[in-house]
Design a protein around this motif. Structure first.
Motif, PDB file in Angstrom:
ATOM      1  N   ARG A  64       9.234  31.956  82.184  1.00 26.76           N
ATOM      2  CA  ARG A  64       8.141  32.908  82.201  1.00 26.76           C
ATOM      3  C   ARG A  64       7.655  33.109  80.784  1.00 26.76           C
ATOM      4  O   ARG A  64       8.436  33.286  79.859  1.00 26.76           O
ATOM      5  CB  ARG A  64       8.655  34.232  82.755  1.00 26.76           C
ATOM      6  CG  ARG A  64       7.608  35.273  82.979  1.00 26.76           C
ATOM      7  CD  ARG A  64       8.277  36.587  83.382  1.00 26.76           C
ATOM      8  NE  ARG A  64       7.342  37.659  83.146  1.00 26.76           N
ATOM      9  CZ  ARG A  64       6.417  38.017  84.007  1.00 26.76           C
ATOM     10  NH1 ARG A  64       6.331  37.422  85.157  1.00 26.76           N
ATOM     11  NH2 ARG A  64       5.581  39.008  83.708  1.00 26.76           N
TER      12      ARG A  64
ATOM     13  N   GLU B 276       4.029  31.245  84.761  1.00 26.55           N
ATOM     14  CA  GLU B 276       5.258  31.372  85.526  1.00 26.55           C
ATOM     15  C   GLU B 276       5.616  29.997  86.076  1.00 26.55           C
ATOM     16  O   GLU B 276       4.862  29.435  86.848  1.00 26.55           O
ATOM     17  CB  GLU B 276       5.056  32.319  86.719  1.00 26.55           C
ATOM     18  CG  GLU B 276       4.424  33.635  86.367  1.00 26.55           C
ATOM     19  CD  GLU B 276       5.444  34.746  86.330  1.00 26.55           C
ATOM     20  OE1 GLU B 276       6.611  34.465  86.614  1.00 26.55           O
ATOM     21  OE2 GLU B 276       5.063  35.882  85.999  1.00 26.55           O
TER      22      GLU B 276
ATOM     23  N   SER C 183       4.289  25.101  88.607  1.00 29.71           N
ATOM     24  CA  SER C 183       3.700  26.427  88.423  1.00 29.71           C
ATOM     25  C   SER C 183       3.928  27.301  89.646  1.00 29.71           C
ATOM     26  O   SER C 183       3.770  26.844  90.775  1.00 29.71           O
ATOM     27  CB  SER C 183       2.190  26.316  88.195  1.00 29.71           C
ATOM     28  OG  SER C 183       1.950  25.711  86.968  1.00 29.71           O
ATOM     29  N   ASP C 184       4.249  28.543  89.391  1.00 33.58           N
ATOM     30  CA  ASP C 184       4.380  29.486  90.491  1.00 33.58           C
ATOM     31  C   ASP C 184       3.156  30.376  90.571  1.00 33.58           C
ATOM     32  O   ASP C 184       2.907  31.041  91.568  1.00 33.58           O
ATOM     33  CB  ASP C 184       5.638  30.344  90.290  1.00 33.58           C
ATOM     34  CG  ASP C 184       6.053  31.044  91.579  1.00 33.58           C
ATOM     35  OD1 ASP C 184       5.700  30.517  92.657  1.00 33.58           O
ATOM     36  OD2 ASP C 184       6.708  32.079  91.508  1.00 33.58           O
ATOM     37  N   HIS C 185       2.353  30.376  89.496  1.00 36.81           N
ATOM     38  CA  HIS C 185       1.166  31.220  89.439  1.00 36.81           C
ATOM     39  C   HIS C 185      -0.025  30.422  89.962  1.00 36.81           C
ATOM     40  O   HIS C 185      -0.279  29.310  89.524  1.00 36.81           O
ATOM     41  CB  HIS C 185       0.930  31.656  87.995  1.00 36.81           C
ATOM     42  CG  HIS C 185       0.029  32.836  87.859  1.00 36.81           C
ATOM     43  ND1 HIS C 185      -1.316  32.762  88.124  1.00 36.81           N
ATOM     44  CD2 HIS C 185       0.265  34.111  87.487  1.00 36.81           C
ATOM     45  CE1 HIS C 185      -1.860  33.946  87.920  1.00 36.81           C
ATOM     46  NE2 HIS C 185      -0.919  34.783  87.538  1.00 36.81           N
TER      47      HIS C 185
ATOM     48  N   SER D  77      -0.505  39.542  95.018  1.00 33.39           N
ATOM     49  CA  SER D  77       0.324  38.850  94.028  1.00 33.39           C
ATOM     50  C   SER D  77      -0.265  37.470  93.798  1.00 33.39           C
ATOM     51  O   SER D  77      -0.840  36.862  94.702  1.00 33.39           O
ATOM     52  CB  SER D  77       1.760  38.709  94.527  1.00 33.39           C
ATOM     53  OG  SER D  77       2.451  37.808  93.697  1.00 33.39           O
ATOM     54  N   TRP D  78      -0.136  37.009  92.542  1.00 31.66           N
ATOM     55  CA  TRP D  78      -0.607  35.650  92.219  1.00 31.66           C
ATOM     56  C   TRP D  78       0.506  34.632  92.368  1.00 31.66           C
ATOM     57  O   TRP D  78       0.285  33.442  92.188  1.00 31.66           O
ATOM     58  CB  TRP D  78      -1.136  35.601  90.788  1.00 31.66           C
ATOM     59  CG  TRP D  78      -2.482  36.217  90.619  1.00 31.66           C
ATOM     60  CD1 TRP D  78      -2.764  37.448  90.111  1.00 31.66           C
ATOM     61  CD2 TRP D  78      -3.748  35.636  90.958  1.00 31.66           C
ATOM     62  NE1 TRP D  78      -4.121  37.662  90.114  1.00 31.66           N
ATOM     63  CE2 TRP D  78      -4.743  36.571  90.629  1.00 31.66           C
ATOM     64  CE3 TRP D  78      -4.136  34.409  91.519  1.00 31.66           C
ATOM     65  CZ2 TRP D  78      -6.105  36.336  90.824  1.00 31.66           C
ATOM     66  CZ3 TRP D  78      -5.493  34.173  91.716  1.00 31.66           C
ATOM     67  CH2 TRP D  78      -6.461  35.127  91.371  1.00 31.66           C
ATOM     68  N   LEU D  79       1.725  35.074  92.647  1.00 31.98           N
ATOM     69  CA  LEU D  79       2.846  34.145  92.643  1.00 31.98           C
ATOM     70  C   LEU D  79       3.040  33.513  94.013  1.00 31.98           C
ATOM     71  O   LEU D  79       3.088  34.206  95.033  1.00 31.98           O
ATOM     72  CB  LEU D  79       4.130  34.877  92.230  1.00 31.98           C
ATOM     73  CG  LEU D  79       4.089  35.469  90.821  1.00 31.98           C
ATOM     74  CD1 LEU D  79       5.453  36.008  90.444  1.00 31.98           C
ATOM     75  CD2 LEU D  79       3.634  34.440  89.808  1.00 31.98           C
TER      76      LEU D  79
ATOM     77  N   SER E 101       5.660  32.157  95.111  1.00 27.55           N
ATOM     78  CA  SER E 101       6.934  32.549  95.724  1.00 27.55           C
ATOM     79  C   SER E 101       6.800  33.867  96.476  1.00 27.55           C
ATOM     80  O   SER E 101       7.339  34.019  97.569  1.00 27.55           O
ATOM     81  CB  SER E 101       8.007  32.638  94.645  1.00 27.55           C
ATOM     82  OG  SER E 101       7.543  33.373  93.537  1.00 27.55           O
ATOM     83  N   ASP E 102       6.026  34.820  95.900  1.00 28.46           N
ATOM     84  CA  ASP E 102       5.788  36.087  96.606  1.00 28.46           C
ATOM     85  C   ASP E 102       5.016  35.863  97.895  1.00 28.46           C
ATOM     86  O   ASP E 102       5.328  36.432  98.942  1.00 28.46           O
ATOM     87  CB  ASP E 102       4.976  37.049  95.722  1.00 28.46           C
ATOM     88  CG  ASP E 102       5.818  37.626  94.611  1.00 28.46           C
ATOM     89  OD1 ASP E 102       7.031  37.383  94.631  1.00 28.46           O
ATOM     90  OD2 ASP E 102       5.255  38.312  93.739  1.00 28.46           O
TER      91      ASP E 102
END
Lengths: 114, 754
Positions: free
Chosen positions: B57, B69, B124-126, B185-187, B189-190
Motif C-alpha cells: 500500500r 493498493e 492492483s486492488d484499486h 469502495s474502490w477496492l 477485494s471489498d
C-alpha cells in the motif's frame, strides 16, 4: 424593483443581439452598447433592493450599494471597450474602405467550404 | 511488487533515453524486468500459495483517499508468473529476432513498459489503478502493432486495436465508477467480498470493457489485424498476456457479478460460445500461419472467457489451468512461426515446404506445442482441458457438447496449421535458410515446458489451486496426467478423434468452408463495420465543422448566444414555478422607459450613422434617469458622463465614415435569436431576484463605511477603499484601451494628413 426595469433590460439585450448579428462594425458596436446597458440594468434589478441613495446619514433604509459599485465599474469598462472597437472600425474603414466584417477565409478553408 | 512495476517503467525510460547508443543491448537490458518478476514470484510464492496474499500500500493523495493498493493472491501470482516467464523468453527471442536498427530500442522499451503495465493490471486492488494500467497496455499495444510505421496496414491495424480496446476501456471506467459508488469502495477485494446490489449497468459496462480487451465476438476483429505487429509482440501481447486481461478481470469479478445479477452468466456464456465458434471457424480458412494462430487465439479466448466468467468454482479451476497452458503453447507457436518466417521469408501455408527436414528442432517444437493446443494426452493442454471438461460435465450436456464442437474445430485448425507449415506446398515452394540460437531454443523451451507439465502437472498444482481458491474460494478440480475413465475423458478424446478425421480430409474441409464463406462473406465483417464506423465518425466531424466553422462572425455570435440560452434555460425553467411578477415601479420610470425603448428601436431602424449616435445617447441618458429614480445617484452621474464622452467619441470616428449604413436585410434567424436572448434575460431576472439565500455583504460595507473609511457615500467608499484593488484593475483596463486606440488610429490619421 419594478418590472419596467426588467422589461427594459430584456428588451435592450434582445435589440443589442439583433444588432451584433450584422456585419457592419458600427452597428455591432452599438449593439454591444445596448447589451451592456441591458446587463447593467439586469444586475441593478437583481439586487432586489429598494431604498434611499446609499449615503450615510439618513434614517431610511438604504439601497444596496454593492450592485451599484459593480454596475459603475461595468459602465466604465464598457466605455473602454467601445473606444477600442471604434478605433478598430475606423482603422478597418481607412484601410479597406468599409467597416464590414468579412468572412474569415481561413476558417472557411478549415471548415471545408472552400 | 510495486518496486518491480516501477523497475519496468525505469527500464523503459532508460532504454528510450539511451536509444542512440544502446544498440544490440536493448533486449538484454529489457530482460532484467521479467527476470526480476520471476525472482519476485519465486521469493513470494510459498507465502502466497499458502493463502497469505501479499499486500502493498502506498499513500498517494491521502486527502482524496487515493492510494496505490497492490494485492497479490494466488490468482494474481499465476498471471505474474506468466508475464515473467513468457516475457523473459520473448525478450531473449527478440534479441535474436531483430537486426539492430534505430527503432529496435523503441520496440524493446514499449515491450518492457507493457510488461510493467500488465503486472499492474493483475496486481492492483484499486479499480482506478487497474484502469490506468489497462489503458497503458492499450497504448503500448498501439505502439507495438504500429511498429512498422511505414506500412499503412500496420498503422490502421494499430488504430483499430486502440480504438476498440480504448472505447471498451472507457466503458469499463464508467462501470468502475458506478461500481465504486454503489459499493462505497474502490477496492476490488471489498467489492468482491461485499458485492453491491443494484449495480446492473456497472457490471454490464465492465463486461463490455473486458470483452473488448479479450477480443470477444463481435469485437474480436481487431485481434487478427494486430498481427501486423512483429511476431514477438504478437506472441507476448496478443496471445499470452494482454488479451487475457479481460479474462483475468471477469475471473476476479464473476463470483460477485453472478451473485448480484441474473443475466451475467447467460450473457458471458453466449459471448464465449460465439467467440469460440467464430474464431475456430475463421482459423480453418486462413492461409497465413500467424493469422491462423490469431483466430485460434480468438477461439481459445472465448473458451477462457466463458470459464472464467461463469463464477462457478469448477469452471474457474479449468480457466486458471487453461490460462497457463494457453500462455505456454500459444507463445511457443507464435515464436516458432516467427522462426519459420525468418528462415523462409513467408508464412503462407501454400508455399511452405521442407521446413521440417531443414529445421528439425523447430519442427519438434511446433508439433509439441500444437499437440498441447489440440489437447493430445501427455501435454499440459490436455491436463488443463480435462480439468475444464470435468467442470463442464457438471453443468449439463448441452454446454459440454458446444465446447466439444469448438474443440473439434481446434483440432482441425491445429492439423491445418501443422500440415500447412510442414506438409507439401501447393504453390511455388520457398527455400529454407538455416537458423539457430535463441530463435530456435526459446520456443523449444516453452513448448518443452508444456510437455513436462503435461507429464508432471504436480509442479504447478499448488499455483493453480491457490489461484482457483483466490477467486472462487474452492479448488474444485484436479490436475492429473490421466483422469481415468470419466465422462470428461470421453468428450475430450471424442472431439480429438472427430477433429483428426477432419484433418484427414483437408480438401473436403476446404470445400465446405469455402462454400459457407460465399454466404457469410456477404454479411458485414467486423473490419468493415469498424471502417464504416470510423468513416462515419470522421465524416460526421467534417460536416459538423463545416456547419459551425463557416467563417461568418454573425453565425458564430448567434451560435454562442443560442448555446448560452439553451444551456441556461434548463435550470432556469425549473425555478420558474414559484416566481411572482414584480410590480410596476414609480411613475417617473414610465416616461424614462419610453425614451429608452423608442431610442433603442430607432437604433434598429435608422440608416444614418449620426442619427444612430443621437439615439444611443437617448438610451444612455434615459437609463441614467432610471438609476437616479431608484436610489443610484452615483450610477446616474457616471452614466451621464460616460455617455457624453462616448457620443463625442462616436462623432469623431463616424466623421470619417460614410453617412449612411448599407442596407441590411432582416433575417428570421436573427429575429428569433434576439427574441430568445430577450426572453432568457427576462426569465433570468425573474428567477435571480427571488434567489437570494444570504444577506447582502453590503450590510458590512454600510456599517463600516463611516468608522473605517471615513466616507459617507458607500458606493464611492466601496470603489476606492474596500475594493480599491478592483478599481485599480479597472483603471488599468482603461489605460490599456487608451494605448490600443492610440496605436490603432494615430498612425493612420497622421498618414492621412500628410
Amino acid at each position: 424593483m419594478s418590472i419596467t426595469i426588467l422589461a427594459l433590460a430584456s428588451g435592450l439585450a434582445g435589440l443589442g443581439t439583433y444588432l451584433i448579428l450584422q456585419r457592419l462594425l458600427t452597428r455591432i458596436i452599438i449593439g454591444l452598447g445596448l447589451i451592456s446597458h441591458g446587463a447593467n440594468l439586469l444586475i441593478f434589478y437583481a439586487s432586489a433592493s429598494t431604498g434611499e441613495s446609499p449615503l450615510i446619514g439618513g434614517d431610511d433604509a438604504l439601497a444596496d450599494p454593492l450592485p451599484q459599485a459593480l454596475v459603475l465599474t461595468a459602465i466604465v469598462i464598457t466605455f473602454a471597450v467601445t473606444a477600442l472597437l471604434l478605433a478598430l472600425a475606423l482603422r478597418s474603414y481607412l484601410l479597406t474602405g468599409t467597416d464590414a466584417v468579412e468572412d474569415d477565409r481561413e476558417d472557411r478553408r478549415i471548415g471545408g467550404a472552400e | 511488487m510495486l518496486s518491480i512495476i516501477l523497475l519496468h517503467g525505469l527500464l523503459a525510460l532508460g532504454i528510450l533515453s539511451a536509444r542512440r547508443f544502446i544498440g544490440r543491448y536493448a533486449f538484454p537490458v529489457a530482460v532484467i524486468g521479467p527476470l526480476a518478476t520471476i525472482g519476485w514470484a519465486i521469493w513470494r510464492a510459498p507465502g502466497i500459495v499458502d493463502g497469505t496474499p501479499r499486500v502493498e500500500r502506498l499513500e498517494w493523495v491521502p486527502g482524496l483517499d487515493l492510494s496505490v493498493e497492490l494485492l497479490v493472491d494466488g490468482y494474481a501470482l499465476l498471471f505474474v508468473a506468466l508475464v515473467g516467464v513468457v516475457g523473459a523468453a520473448i525478450f531473449f527471442y527478440s534479441a535474436a529476432y531483430f537486426r539492430p536498427g534505430p527503432r529496435v530500442p523503441l520496440f524493446a522499451a514499449s515491450m518492457v513498459a507493457f510488461a510493467g503495465a500488465m503486472l499492474g493490471i493483475v496486481t492492483s486492488d484499486h479499480l482506478l489503478s487497474v484502469f490506468i494500467f489497462w489503458e497503458l497496455t492499450t497504448i503500448t499495444s498501439y505502439l507495438l502493432v504500429g511498429y512498422d510505421d511505414r506500412s499503412a496496414k500496420a498503422r490502421s491495424a494499430a488504430l483499430h486495436a486502440a480504438m476498440v480496446t480504448g472505447a471498451g476501456g472507457l466503458a469499463m471506467l464508467g462501470g468502475f465508477v458506478l461500481l465504486a459508488d454503489a459499493g462505497n469502495s474502490w477496492l476490488i477485494s471489498d467489492l468482491v467480498a461485499n458485492p453491491p446490489g443494484g449495480a446492473g449497468l456497472a457490471w454490464l459496462l465492465v463486461l463490455i470493457g473486458a470483452a473488448s480487451k479479450s477480443a470477444q465476438a463481435p469485437l474480436h476483429g481487431w485481434l487478427p489485424g494486430a498481427m501486423a505487429a512483429p511476431t514477438p509482440a504478437s506472441a507476448f501481447l496478443h496471445s499470452a498476456t494482454m488479451v487475457k486481461a479481460g479474462v483475468f478481470l471477469v475471473g476476479r469479478l464473476s463470483p460477485a457479478a453472478t451473485a448480484e445479477t441474473d443475466w451475467w452468466w447467460p450473457v458471458v456464456l453466449t459471448i464465449g460460445v460465439a467467440t469460440m465458434l467464430v474464431g475456430g471457424w475463421q482459423a480453418l480458412r486462413q492461409t497465413d500461419l500467424k493469422l491462423l494462430l490469431a483466430y485460434g487465439t480468438v477461439s481459445q479466448l472465448g473458451f477462457l472467457f466463458l470459464l472464467a466468467g461463469s463464477g462457478i468454482p469448477a469452471l474457474a479451476y479449468g480457466a486458471v489451468a487453461l490460462v497457463l497452458a494457453h500462455g505456454l503453447f500459444k507463445s511457443a507457436l507464435f515464436l516458432a512461426v516467427g522462426a519459420i518466417d525468418s528462415a523462409t521469408g513467408t508464412r503462407d501455408i501454400r508455399r511452405l515446404e521442407g521446413v521440417g527436414r531443414s529445421l528439425p528442432w523447430v519442427f519438434a517444437t511446433t508439433v509439441t506445442a500444437a499437440a498441447s493446443m489440440a489437447a493430445v494426452p501427455a501435454t499440459f493442454g490436455f491436463v488443463a482441458k480435462e480439468a475444464a471438461f470435468d467442470g463442464l460435465v457438471g453443468e449439463g450436456t448441452g454446454l459440454v457438447a458446444i465446447v466439444a464442437l469448438a474443440s473439434v474445430l481446434t483440432v482441425a485448425y491445429t492439423g491445418r496449421f501443422l500440415l500447412g507449415a510442414f506438409g507439401p506446398a501447393t504453390d511455388e515452394p520457398t527455400g529454407v535458410d538455416q537458423i539457430g540460437g535463441w530463435k530456435v531454443w526459446v520456443p523449444f523451451g516453452l513448448a518443452g515446458a508444456g510437455l513436462v507439465l503435461g507429464l508432471v502437472p504436480g509442479l504447478v498444482k499448488p499455483l493453480v489451486e491457490s489461484a482457483a481458491v483466490a477467486i472462487s474460494g474452492d479448488a474444485a478440480g484436479k490436475l492429473v496426467v490421466w483422469p481415468g475413465l470419466v465422462p470428461a475423458l470421453g468428450w475430450s478424446l471424442g472431439s480429438l478423434a472427430v477433429g483428426l478425421s477432419l484433418v484427414a480430409v483437408p480438401r473436403a474441409v476446404d470445400a465446405v468452408t469455402a462454400a459457407v464463406a460465399t454466404v457469410t462473406d456477404r454479411g458485414p465483417s467486423t473490419e468493415g463495420a469498424f471502417r464504416a464506423g470510423l468513416t462515419g465518425l470522421l465524416g460526421g466531424a467534417d460536416r459538423l465543422t463545416a456547419t459551425f466553422q463557416s467563417g461568418s462572425l454573425p453565425t458564430y455570435l448567434a451560435t454562442i448566444a443560442l448555446a448560452v440560452v439553451a444551456a441556461g434555460s434548463i435550470p432556469l425553467l425549473g425555478e420558474l414555478g414559484g416566481v411572482e411578477l414584480p410590480s410596476l415601479g414609480p411613475a417617473i420610470e414610465i416616461p424614462l422607459a419610453l425614451v429608452v425603448s423608442i431610442s433603442a428601436i430607432g437604433l434598429l431602424l435608422t440608416r444614418r450613422r449620426f442619427a444612430a449616435v443621437i439615439l444611443l445617447g437617448g438610451v444612455g441618458y434615459g437609463i441614467a434617469g432610471i438609476y437616479a429614480a431608484n436610489g443610484g445617484p452615483d450610477l446616474s452621474l457616471t452614466q451621464i458622463l460616460v455617455e457624453t464622452l462616448a457620443i463625442a467619441l462616436f462623432a469623431l470616428v463616424l466623421r470619417n465614415l460614410p453617412a449612411d449604413f448599407d442596407r441590411a436585410r432582416a433575417s428570421i434567424g436573427r429575429i428569433l435569436t434576439s427574441v430568445a436572448v430577450a426572453g432568457f434575460v427576462f426569465v433570468a431576472g425573474l428567477v435571480a431576484v427571488d434567489s437570494r439565500t444570504a444577506p447582502s455583504v453590503a450590510e458590512y460595507y454600510v456599517e463600516e463605511s463611516l468608522p473605517s473609511a471615513a466616507g459617507k457615500n458607500v458606493v464611492n467608499v466601496i470603489l476606492v477603499d474596500f475594493r480599491a484593488m478592483d478599481t485599480l484593475g479597472e483603471i488599468t483596463v482603461l489605460a490599456v484601451a487608451t494605448l490600443g486606440v492610440a496605436a490603432l488610429v494615430l498612425p493612420l490619421l497622421r498618414r492621412k494628413q500628410s
